[in-house]
Structures are given as C-alpha cells and as structure tokens.
Design an enzyme around this catalytic site. Structure first.
Site, PDB file in Angstrom:
ATOM      1  N   TYR A  19     -93.956 -39.418  44.119  1.00  0.00           N
ATOM      2  CA  TYR A  19     -93.519 -39.831  45.464  1.00  0.00           C
ATOM      3  C   TYR A  19     -92.862 -38.663  46.211  1.00  0.00           C
ATOM      4  CZ  TYR A  19     -90.661 -42.976  48.536  1.00  0.00           C
ATOM      5  OH  TYR A  19     -90.050 -43.636  49.562  1.00  0.00           O
ATOM      6  N   ARG A  40    -100.513 -34.602  34.842  1.00  0.00           N
ATOM      7  CA  ARG A  40    -100.649 -34.737  33.387  1.00  0.00           C
ATOM      8  C   ARG A  40    -102.086 -34.547  32.945  1.00  0.00           C
ATOM      9  NH1 ARG A  40     -96.655 -39.299  31.104  1.00  0.00           N
ATOM     10  NH2 ARG A  40     -96.110 -39.980  33.194  1.00  0.00           N
ATOM     11  N   TYR A 137     -71.764 -40.288  37.526  1.00  0.00           N
ATOM     12  CA  TYR A 137     -71.723 -41.290  36.453  1.00  0.00           C
ATOM     13  C   TYR A 137     -70.808 -40.864  35.303  1.00  0.00           C
ATOM     14  CZ  TYR A 137     -75.419 -43.739  38.813  1.00  0.00           C
ATOM     15  OH  TYR A 137     -76.122 -44.441  39.749  1.00  0.00           O
ATOM     16  N   LYS A 167     -81.059 -37.205  33.420  1.00  0.00           N
ATOM     17  CA  LYS A 167     -80.973 -36.285  34.553  1.00  0.00           C
ATOM     18  C   LYS A 167     -79.815 -35.300  34.357  1.00  0.00           C
ATOM     19  CE  LYS A 167     -83.490 -36.234  37.410  1.00  0.00           C
ATOM     20  NZ  LYS A 167     -84.810 -35.530  37.353  1.00  0.00           N
ATOM     21  N   SER A 207     -87.940 -46.073  42.482  1.00  0.00           N
ATOM     22  CA  SER A 207     -86.887 -46.341  43.475  1.00  0.00           C
ATOM     23  C   SER A 207     -87.395 -47.258  44.590  1.00  0.00           C
ATOM     24  CB  SER A 207     -86.345 -45.034  44.070  1.00  0.00           C
ATOM     25  OG  SER A 207     -87.370 -44.286  44.680  1.00  0.00           O
TER      26      SER A 207
HETATM   27  P1  NAP Z   1     -92.436 -40.639  40.588  1.00  0.00           P
HETATM   28  O1  NAP Z   1     -93.237 -40.936  41.783  1.00  0.00           O
HETATM   29  O2  NAP Z   1     -92.476 -41.601  39.446  1.00  0.00           O
HETATM   30  O3  NAP Z   1     -92.802 -39.195  40.068  1.00  0.00           O
HETATM   31  C1  NAP Z   1     -92.523 -38.753  38.770  1.00  0.00           C
HETATM   32  C2  NAP Z   1     -93.490 -37.643  38.446  1.00  0.00           C
HETATM   33  O4  NAP Z   1     -93.206 -37.144  37.123  1.00  0.00           O
HETATM   34  C3  NAP Z   1     -94.952 -38.132  38.415  1.00  0.00           C
HETATM   35  O5  NAP Z   1     -95.764 -37.135  38.994  1.00  0.00           O
HETATM   36  C4  NAP Z   1     -95.235 -38.265  36.925  1.00  0.00           C
HETATM   37  O6  NAP Z   1     -96.590 -38.085  36.589  1.00  0.00           O
HETATM   38  C5  NAP Z   1     -94.417 -37.091  36.399  1.00  0.00           C
HETATM   39  N1  NAP Z   1     -94.193 -37.216  34.958  1.00  0.00           N
HETATM   40  C6  NAP Z   1     -93.511 -38.191  34.292  1.00  0.00           C
HETATM   41  N2  NAP Z   1     -93.593 -37.964  32.965  1.00  0.00           N
HETATM   42  C7  NAP Z   1     -94.347 -36.841  32.806  1.00  0.00           C
HETATM   43  C8  NAP Z   1     -94.783 -36.102  31.682  1.00  0.00           C
HETATM   44  N3  NAP Z   1     -94.496 -36.459  30.424  1.00  0.00           N
HETATM   45  N4  NAP Z   1     -95.527 -34.990  31.890  1.00  0.00           N
HETATM   46  C9  NAP Z   1     -95.860 -34.594  33.140  1.00  0.00           C
HETATM   47  N5  NAP Z   1     -95.473 -35.262  34.248  1.00  0.00           N
HETATM   48  C10 NAP Z   1     -94.734 -36.368  34.079  1.00  0.00           C
HETATM   49  O7  NAP Z   1     -90.904 -40.492  40.961  1.00  0.00           O
HETATM   50  P2  NAP Z   1     -90.128 -39.652  42.074  1.00  0.00           P
HETATM   51  O8  NAP Z   1     -89.153 -40.561  42.692  1.00  0.00           O
HETATM   52  O9  NAP Z   1     -91.046 -38.891  42.923  1.00  0.00           O
HETATM   53  O10 NAP Z   1     -89.301 -38.678  41.137  1.00  0.00           O
HETATM   54  C11 NAP Z   1     -89.466 -37.287  41.167  1.00  0.00           C
HETATM   55  C12 NAP Z   1     -88.204 -36.614  40.689  1.00  0.00           C
HETATM   56  O11 NAP Z   1     -87.121 -36.997  41.531  1.00  0.00           O
HETATM   57  C13 NAP Z   1     -87.785 -36.979  39.274  1.00  0.00           C
HETATM   58  O12 NAP Z   1     -87.252 -35.804  38.680  1.00  0.00           O
HETATM   59  C14 NAP Z   1     -86.671 -37.990  39.493  1.00  0.00           C
HETATM   60  O13 NAP Z   1     -85.773 -38.047  38.431  1.00  0.00           O
HETATM   61  C15 NAP Z   1     -86.025 -37.427  40.743  1.00  0.00           C
HETATM   62  N6  NAP Z   1     -85.221 -38.378  41.519  1.00  0.00           N
HETATM   63  C16 NAP Z   1     -85.806 -39.476  42.044  1.00  0.00           C
HETATM   64  C17 NAP Z   1     -85.010 -40.360  42.767  1.00  0.00           C
HETATM   65  C18 NAP Z   1     -85.578 -41.611  43.379  1.00  0.00           C
HETATM   66  O14 NAP Z   1     -84.799 -42.449  43.843  1.00  0.00           O
HETATM   67  N7  NAP Z   1     -86.894 -41.766  43.432  1.00  0.00           N
HETATM   68  C19 NAP Z   1     -83.639 -40.104  42.951  1.00  0.00           C
HETATM   69  C20 NAP Z   1     -83.108 -38.963  42.396  1.00  0.00           C
HETATM   70  C21 NAP Z   1     -83.901 -38.092  41.689  1.00  0.00           C
HETATM   71  P3  NAP Z   1     -97.580 -39.350  36.445  1.00  0.00           P
HETATM   72  O15 NAP Z   1     -98.026 -39.667  37.839  1.00  0.00           O
HETATM   73  O16 NAP Z   1     -98.676 -38.805  35.583  1.00  0.00           O
HETATM   74  O17 NAP Z   1     -96.795 -40.455  35.793  1.00  0.00           O
END
Ligand code: NAP
Length: 346
Positions: A19, A40, A137, A167, A207
C-alpha cells in the site's frame, strides 16, 4: 534539493506490491526517477505493473526483482547500481500469529538483508519504513506527547503486540547495523501512524481494515480505540523528502496527522456515506467485553493494548526539516472510504 540528485541511477523500493510502496513508486515516477521494485515472486510483477501503469504509464518501465525478507537470494541483484533504497517491505498481518517470531524475524532480518546488500553495493542512503509502533509503546509512564527522541520498550509485553515489537526490534537492529558494519552509508526512517487514504485495488494493507471493518457491517459496535491517522500519499511524500533532503540522514521522521477514536470515524463515515449508513455501527463496545472476546478472537487480541489508551505523537520534525504538509485525518479517511466503495470492497 532533488536537483542535486543524479536521476539516472534507479531507486529501489522493496515490497513494491504494498500500500505505502505503491504510492512511493508513483511519487518517484512523477518526479522523474527510474524505479526498481522487489516482490516476493516475479509472478506478481505483471499485474502490479499494470495496476501502477493505470495511474502513471511510466510504471511500465519499472524493473522488478524477486527478493524475500527471509532469504538472501536476490537482494544483491536488486540493489546493484542504486544510490537510494526505500526499504518498505515488512509483514503487517490483519491478525496476530501464534508465534511472535513470525513477524519479528522477517521484519528484523529482512531489514538487515536490505541494509547489508545496500552497503555492499555502495548505496548512499536507505530510507526505512518504521512505525509509530517503534516510538509509543511499552511505557510504564507514557509521555503525553511523543517524538522521534522516544523509543518503545518491546519487552513490555502488556503494552505491545508481536507487530509493534517487530517494528521496534527491526528499527533498533537497523540503527545498530548503521553504527557498526554499515558505517559510511546513510539511513533515515519514516515512522507512520495508522495509514489510510486511497487504495489502488481491492488488495491493501491491514491498516485499511479500520475502514473495511467499520463499513463492511463486520463490527456491531466500535471499540474504545483510537489512532492518529496519516494519508498514504503523505507517507510517500515523507519517504521521498527523507531521500532528497541532505540533512535527513541519521534522523527518524514521524508521519502522522489528527487523532480519531473509532467512534468518531464511524460518525464521519455515516455522515459522508449515507448509502452505507446502515452497516456502520452506532453503539460503543464496552472494553471489558472486548477483553473477554479477545481470548477467542485473534483479530480482537491485536486491539487489546490499544483499549482506552491515547498515544499522541508530534509531526513537527517532518514538517520543519522535510517540508512535508500532512493532510487532515478526515481527508485520509474519506479518500480511503471512497476508494473502497469504488473498488466494490464495501
Ligand atoms: P502492505 O500493503 O501489507 O505491504 C507490506 C509489504 O511487505 C508487501 O509488499 C508484502 O509483500 C511485503 N512483505 C511481507 N512479508 C514479506 C516477505 N517475507 N518478503 C518480502 N516481502 C514481504 O502494508 P503497508 O501498510 O504498505 O506497510 C508497509 C510498511 O509500512 C511496513 O513496514 C509496515 O510495518 C509499515 N507501516 C505501516 C503502517 C500502516 O498503518 N499501514 C503504519 C506504520 C508503519 P506481499 O504483497 O508479497 O505480501
């Protein structure tokens, strides 16, 4: 700022299917950068490129590489020739796994894999997506307003989940690497609060579940839980500004806007989307009941450390040092909800 950057070298975005990563890619393309992404499995690449190309035809030129956070394969090839790397990939599941290491290990080891490969390839700066989870946290005595100077305590298990621990542990490991074997390379982190805003398809981050739960008729009542909201487009802007701003190296940047309780999000959605009104809860779920139900329900378990708790962070640093302006939370909520309706998700 960006004029000083040589745009002939590709910029790598890890977890390109995600996202936040999608918006970082679109902003980089809009600014004239060449983009590379990791996924992946390359099986995902054609559909992902088509999705992004529907927003910006330059996405057809993105080079895709396969790299898993849990394996060394592919990382060296992905970073070769890059000056900047946005390491965004990390697991963020809708429900907690039984074993916390299912989140902690890929988050931490994946960040170290991306950093080691970047250092070996002579990358100038890595911009790592951390989280407010690494700031707000695990306090016995929580400061009223938290900033980038604050660190979560991941060992306080009452006020953490496996995700928030993952995190903090990953970001700490990354800074330790930078001050040890990674010396000489630069890093900045972006620490977003709860990310909302438009989705590009029906496949989106956990989220966005805040909106799908509230609008999908899945919640009979709202839990006493709140978050600062940030628009996904502003998280992308913070990432790119942390790349382009010379003085950003060595800094953490909170990306966050207004605080909303679930009940207030529900009220806003009812007012703005009358066609969905019947599905959006009006009642409040007593916290004691949710605590009890969480014994049986892993999605609810994720929410328990948030119950009746207000964690507030300041976004002043990103505004002042990076020049980022954060949209009001209302705009992120409404844009997210509208996009979910447009994609027939709710
Ligand atoms: P997301 O859409 O679920 O994206 C997560 C990404 O990580 C996807 O591209 C996923 O690939 C990849 N991923 C997960 N496990 C993996 C693995 N073993 N090997 C390679 N890739 C892997 O979520 P997002 O919200 O964009 O999150 C992106 C980052 O922002 C993360 O670091 C998250 O902790 C951080 N973040 C998010 C929020 C929020 O509210 N969304 C808030 C704070 C921080 P697949 O598509 O193949 O699963």
């Amino acid at each position: 700022m960006s004029d000083q950057i040589d745009k002939s070298a590709p910029v790598l975005v890890t977890g390109a299917s995600g996202y936040i990563a999608q918006q970082v890619i679109l902003l980089l393309l809009q600014k004239g950068y060449k983009v590379r992404g990791t996924v992946r499995s390359l099986d995902k690449a054609p559909a992902l490129k088509a999705l992004l190309a529907a927003q910006d035809p330059r996405a057809n030129e993105i080079e895709m590489f396969a790299a898993d956070l849990m394996s060394d394969a592919g990382w060296d090839e992905a970073v070769a020739g890059c000056t900047y790397v946005h390491h965004i990939a990390s697991p963020i599941p809708p429900e907690l796994p039984k074993d916390p290491n299912d989140l902690i290990v890929p988050a931490r080891d994946g960040a170290l894999r991306a950093l080691r490969a970047s250092k070996a390839a002579g990358v100038k700066r890595v911009i790592l997506t951390s989280s407010v989870a690494a700031i707000a946290y695990g306090y016995d005595d929580q400061p009223e307003i938290l900033s980038e100077a604050d660190w979560s305590n991941p060992d306080n298990l009452k006020d953490n989940t496996a995700y928030t621990r993952s995190k903090t542990i990953a970001e700490k490991a990354a800074w330790e690497y930078l001050s040890g074997p990674g010396q000489g390379m630069e890093m900045a982190t972006v620490n977003p609060s709860a990310v909302l805003g438009p989705v590009l398809s029906g496949d989106f981050s956990a989220s966005v579940g805040i909106l799908t739960q509230l609008m999908g008729g899945k919640l009979p009542a709202t839990p006493s839980v709140g978050f600062q909201i940030v628009d996904v487009r502003d998280v992308a802007a913070t990432h790119v500004a942390a790349m382009e701003t010379p003085g950003a190296a060595g800094h953490r940047f909170i990306a966050a806007s207004d605080y909303y309780w679930f009940a207030d999000i529900a009220k806003l959605l009812r007012e703005e989307f009358p066609a969905q009104r019947k599905k959006i809860p009006t009642r409040k779920l007593p916290s004691f009941l949710l605590r009890f139900l969480s014994i049986f329900n892993p999605v609810m378990k994720q929410v328990v450390p948030e119950l009746d708790k207000k964690r507030v962070v300041t976004n002043t640093k990103a505004q002042e040092m990076l020049g980022v302006t954060f949209r009001p939370g209302r705009e992120a909520i409404l844009a997210g909800a509208k996009s979910l309706i447009d994609h027939n998700v709710v």
